[in-house]
Enzyme design. Sequence first.
Site, PDB file in Angstrom:
ATOM      1  N   HIS A   1       0.862  -1.191   0.000  1.00  0.00           N
ATOM      2  CA  HIS A   1       0.000   0.000   0.000  1.00  0.00           C
ATOM      3  C   HIS A   1       0.898   1.241   0.000  1.00  0.00           C
ATOM      4  O   HIS A   1       1.599   1.496   0.976  1.00  0.00           O
ATOM      5  CB  HIS A   1      -0.890   0.005   1.240  1.00  0.00           C
TER       6      HIS A   1
ATOM      7  N   HIS B   1      -9.032 -10.009  -0.856  1.00  0.00           N
ATOM      8  CA  HIS B   1      -9.001  -9.925   0.603  1.00  0.00           C
ATOM      9  C   HIS B   1     -10.211 -10.719   1.083  1.00  0.00           C
ATOM     10  O   HIS B   1     -11.357 -10.313   0.857  1.00  0.00           O
ATOM     11  CB  HIS B   1      -9.091  -8.454   1.024  1.00  0.00           C
TER      12      HIS B   1
ATOM     13  N   GLY C   1      -2.750  -2.320  10.276  1.00  0.00           N
ATOM     14  CA  GLY C   1      -1.700  -2.265   9.276  1.00  0.00           C
ATOM     15  C   GLY C   1      -0.335  -1.925   9.843  1.00  0.00           C
ATOM     16  O   GLY C   1      -0.205  -1.076  10.731  1.00  0.00           O
TER      17      GLY C   1
ATOM     18  N   ASP D   1       2.309  -6.982   2.683  1.00  0.00           N
ATOM     19  CA  ASP D   1       1.134  -6.190   3.048  1.00  0.00           C
ATOM     20  C   ASP D   1       1.585  -4.899   3.734  1.00  0.00           C
ATOM     21  O   ASP D   1       0.986  -4.450   4.720  1.00  0.00           O
ATOM     22  CB  ASP D   1       0.180  -6.985   3.936  1.00  0.00           C
TER      23      ASP D   1
END
Length: 404
Positions: free
Chosen positions: A50, A166, A310, A291
């Site tokens: 991300h 996901h 996260g 991730d």
Amino acid sequence: MTLNNTKLYMLNKEEVIEAVEKTDDSSLNCELFDDSRYAIFPGFCDVHVHFREPGFSYKETIATGSRSAAAGGYTDVCTMPNLKPVPDSLPHLRQQLEIIERDAVINVHPYGAISVAEKGEELADMEVMAPYVISFSDDGRGIQDKSLMREAMYQVKELGKILVAHCEVESLVKGGYIHDGEYAKKNNHLGICSESEWREVERDIKLADETGCPFHACHISSKESVELIRDAKKSGVDVSCETAPHYLIMNDMNLKEDGWYKMNPPIRAREDQEALIEGILDGSVDMIATDHAPHTEDEKNRGLKDSNFGIVGLETAFPLLYTKLVLEGVLSLEYLLKLMTTAPRERFGIKRAASDFTIFNLENEYEIRSEEFLTKGRAMPFEGEKVKGQCMLTLCNGKIAYRR
């Protein structure tokens, strides 16, 4: 220039010499290559990161994210579409492509969204985006509507792509924020059950079998998911999956009362950790992805309950896995490299240029210090860990992307 004393090669020596000699940096000299501590690898490939831009550049940018990746030895990464605007149409996608072209120091391959605004209500303009994206995903949100997922799979198959999901049944989360296991019970936390993941993995495998669409499950964390994917492969379903370093080297009893330990899916029980390692070793789990999900300091310093999900991982992935798995005899270095280089490239059709490689010092021990990261994010549960495997140089497209 000679490489006769280098400890380990995973690339052809002449290929490396030629690539280095073509760079415009005359400061690169023999010392970097003639040290017996150093190993030369193909550039790593991460199919799940991300980078937050456009829309959330206060968390991360293409520039900071790609530099962080280069500092971890990566030359290819695939960026998830939970952005603003969501890349659900070509005009929206072009905003991201322009930034990548301008700012990326490595190869950045964007995903297109499966559904409009990632709301799971109607399909995005996938046909128009297909030539410009690595694949399609709504990562961060599982598509709850079975009919829409079936329709998406038929379309993705026709476009020659992989549907990347996901997997999470939202109705089973029930406000949880860490694994519904021993630590949650002992410390009075709301847990997320493993079924919230594996139940949707199960559904999507059945849909992949029905539609013939290649399917890839993101960041699997539970023993049930491993078993479902293992069985699906034996049955001939075109399915692959990834897990992340933190699921392989931690379990929920390693948690602390700190938002830096919070991610989705959560760190699960020891038996899940062991099943994931077994899945890595027998090929049920195809690859390792980070991730990488940066947030601001404030967003991650609100405790387990209230911090954002996260953690960051690009700069720590190889040293953690090398130290905790390779040096502990769990798997070989060659196999780890397969999981981080060839396996993701083969599945997603990502070619590596001859000039894309990375050099690591495998012998020097050092402490992980988040203050030294190139990513804007700092939160991850490995602060102060002593590891080996430090990136010294990353070359991408004939240019130095990172040099320590």
